[in-house]
Design an enzyme around this catalytic site. Structure first.
Site, PDB file in Angstrom:
ATOM      1  N   ASP A 122      39.729  40.038  33.970  1.00  0.00           N
ATOM      2  CA  ASP A 122      39.299  40.072  32.572  1.00  0.00           C
ATOM      3  C   ASP A 122      39.115  41.539  32.176  1.00  0.00           C
ATOM      4  OD1 ASP A 122      38.201  39.620  30.133  1.00  0.00           O
ATOM      5  OD2 ASP A 122      36.556  38.361  30.793  1.00  0.00           O
ATOM      6  N   ASN A 125      36.465  45.164  35.835  1.00  0.00           N
ATOM      7  CA  ASN A 125      35.300  45.793  36.470  1.00  0.00           C
ATOM      8  C   ASN A 125      35.054  45.261  37.883  1.00  0.00           C
ATOM      9  OD1 ASN A 125      34.844  47.328  34.215  1.00  0.00           O
ATOM     10  ND2 ASN A 125      33.398  45.884  33.302  1.00  0.00           N
ATOM     11  N   LYS A 150      43.797  37.511  31.799  1.00  0.00           N
ATOM     12  CA  LYS A 150      43.624  37.213  30.371  1.00  0.00           C
ATOM     13  C   LYS A 150      44.460  38.170  29.539  1.00  0.00           C
ATOM     14  CE  LYS A 150      39.231  34.895  30.518  1.00  0.00           C
ATOM     15  NZ  LYS A 150      37.846  34.791  30.075  1.00  0.00           N
TER      16      LYS A 150
END
Ligand code: IMP
Ligand code: MG
Length: 203
Positions: A122, A125, A150
């Site tokens: 996503d 991180n 995503k």
């Protein structure tokens, strides 16, 4: 549980086909890189078969990893790490945190070819945090693999070696992914009805 599903994004058959194809690609790359090492002289031992150190990010990659490894005919060690970024009912990242300690990782990974595996990319991180933890242990190489990515700028621009599927920028569950700890056991990758996620529906 079935009543909470809004729609099926990727069904179990498509997942199984893609997992097998990903495993073939990974095997090819790893065995290819072993084959590209200098040829041994006749008196040396035969070249070592490819070996990898797998680092699954728990809990989300649990099912993906267990399916993937059964299609990887490669010697491997598995060192899972637990990271959480969507605690409880969060449907946006609260920032990745290491859960518990990272004693599961060897102090040194010198010379190892590492493959980090997560369920979904996503913001990037989580992978970035785990990659940093690994780089400190001096592996020979670190590759990254996710089942889902995503379709949003941060994810699409994050450098990654293997991706199962690109999906719309929506909150999904199933095949290991959870909402508030539930739905991991759904065999398909699905979206949930907005009222289940505590979101207001249009009136
Ligand atoms: P990132 O650190 O923002 O790339 O997020 C990756 C982590 O967030 C994954 O390991 C998942 O655990 C979690 N995550 C991101 N998107 C979703 C989702 O749509 N459903 C469930 N978990 C998600
Ligand atoms: Mg995760």
């Amino acid at each position: 549980m079935q009543n909470d599903i809004e729609r099926v994004l990727i069904n179990r058959g498509a997942i199984a086909d893609r997992v097998r194809a990903l495993a073939d690609e990974i095997t090819q790359d790893l065995c290819g890189s072993a084959a590209s090492l200098p040829a041994p002289s006749p008196e040396q031992d035969a070249p070592q078969p490819a070996r990898i150190t797998l680092v699954p990010i728990l809990t989300g990659s649990l099912i993906f990893v267990s399916d993937l490894i059964r299609h990887l005919p490669i010697q491997m060690q598995i060192h899972p790490v637990s990271i959480s970024s969507y605690p409880g009912t969060a449907t946006t990242s609260q920032g990745p945190k290491v859960c518990g300690d990272i004693d599961t990782l060897p102090d040194s990974l010198e010379g190892a070819d590492v493959l980090v595996i997560d369920d979904i990319l996503d913001s990037g991180n989580t992978l970035s945090l785990v990659t940093q933890l690994l780089e400190q242990r001096q592996p020979r190489s670190v590759r990254t693999c996710v089942m889902l990515r995503k379709q949003r700028l941060q994810a699409m621009s994050y450098p990654i070696d293997y991706v199962g599927f690109d999906i719309p920028d929506e909150f999904v569950v199933g095949y290991g992914l959870d909402y508030n700890g539930y739905y991991r056991n759904l065999p398909d990758i699905v979206t949930l009805r907005p009222e289940i996620l505590g979101l207001k529906t249009a009136t």
